[in-house]
Design a protein around this motif. Sequence first.
Motif, short mmCIF file in Angstrom:
data_model
loop_
_atom_site.label_atom_id
_atom_site.label_comp_id
_atom_site.label_asym_id
_atom_site.label_seq_id
_atom_site.Cartn_x
_atom_site.Cartn_y
_atom_site.Cartn_z
N ARG A 218 36.23 8.82 -15.70
CA ARG A 218 34.86 9.31 -15.78
C ARG A 218 34.77 10.33 -16.91
N ASN A 219 33.77 10.20 -17.74
CA ASN A 219 33.57 11.12 -18.85
C ASN A 219 32.74 12.32 -18.39
N GLU A 220 32.86 13.45 -19.08
CA GLU A 220 32.01 14.61 -18.81
C GLU A 220 31.85 15.42 -20.10
N PRO A 221 30.80 16.25 -20.19
CA PRO A 221 30.49 16.92 -21.46
C PRO A 221 31.66 17.70 -22.08
N ALA A 222 32.55 18.27 -21.28
CA ALA A 222 33.68 19.03 -21.85
C ALA A 222 34.51 18.18 -22.81
N TYR A 223 34.53 16.87 -22.57
CA TYR A 223 35.40 15.99 -23.36
C TYR A 223 34.87 15.72 -24.77
N VAL A 224 33.68 16.18 -25.08
CA VAL A 224 33.16 15.97 -26.44
C VAL A 224 34.08 16.65 -27.47
N VAL A 225 34.87 17.59 -27.01
CA VAL A 225 35.88 18.26 -27.84
C VAL A 225 36.81 17.22 -28.47
N HIS A 226 37.20 16.21 -27.70
CA HIS A 226 38.15 15.21 -28.19
C HIS A 226 37.49 14.26 -29.19
N THR A 227 36.23 13.96 -28.96
CA THR A 227 35.48 13.12 -29.91
C THR A 227 35.34 13.87 -31.24
N ALA A 228 35.01 15.14 -31.16
CA ALA A 228 34.87 15.96 -32.37
C ALA A 228 36.20 16.02 -33.12
N ALA A 229 37.30 16.12 -32.38
CA ALA A 229 38.62 16.20 -33.02
C ALA A 229 38.94 14.89 -33.74
#
Length: 273
Positions: A218-229
């Motif tokens: 399940r995805n959640e907003p905190a994980y946008v860090v990994h997309t940005a990286a």
Amino acid sequence: MLVDHHCHLDFPQFAEERDAIVARAVEAGVGMMVTISTRIREFDKILAIAEAYPNVFCSVGTHPHNADEELDIPQAQIVSLSRHPKVVAVGEAGLDYFYNRSSPEGQAEGFRRHIRAARETGLPLEIHTRDAEADTARILEEEYREGGPFPALLHCFTGGRDLAMRAIDLGLYISFSGVVSFKKSEDLRAIAAEVPLERILVETDAPFLAPDPYRGKRNEPAYVVHTAAAVARARGLSDAQLRAATTQNFFRLFTKAPRSAFITASVNEGARA
Ligand SMILES: [Zn+2]
Ligand SMILES: [Zn+2]
């Protein structure tokens, strides 16, 4: 600092722990979120979530899956709902020929209506497009030519270079989701490396499409860090440079989102893994 401008906090996957999810996002450096409307008839639910958190905002619009059932809702109603201070975007609307849950004609009519609402309000349109690149580009260019410019972004971009560059030519922004971090997404990373830095955004589309290393969960907003990286790596930038650029881009495009509502975590950068 980062913004997740496209998540679905109203989905049942989050019902049990929405407070914890918003808190975890802030701890991860994601100081603002926009929860995205998929049915105008359920807009009250979205608005209630946005109103519950100072750093959560929302959009108003009809997902292409639901286009046929909301064709009776006129542009004027989208515009009037968008006047609420918590509404910072229009959509998500567009074309989805992969699932085809609404007719292509209904999707196109809904798409154009949302483009016109974005033009009228100055709020950016969150565009959903899947397996419909030629029609998406054609409608965007026709609307631009016939009605003038409108603020918009291609959300969860997974398309080809042609659509990306035609959208850039119209002044649109391109937003990358967790898909850009997947091993086999070399072509997408090449596009992420090529589009102008000042037009790039990042998002989760949570609860869907979790980035590596959470792929399949399940995805959640905190994980946008990994997309940005992943985008930073593709462009040869530091995480800090990419975060700063995308956050600046967000506030340039989402003119109604107040910078003062951005919440910075109290923990320092070094304390985070
Ligand atoms: Zn979408
Ligand atoms: Zn979405």
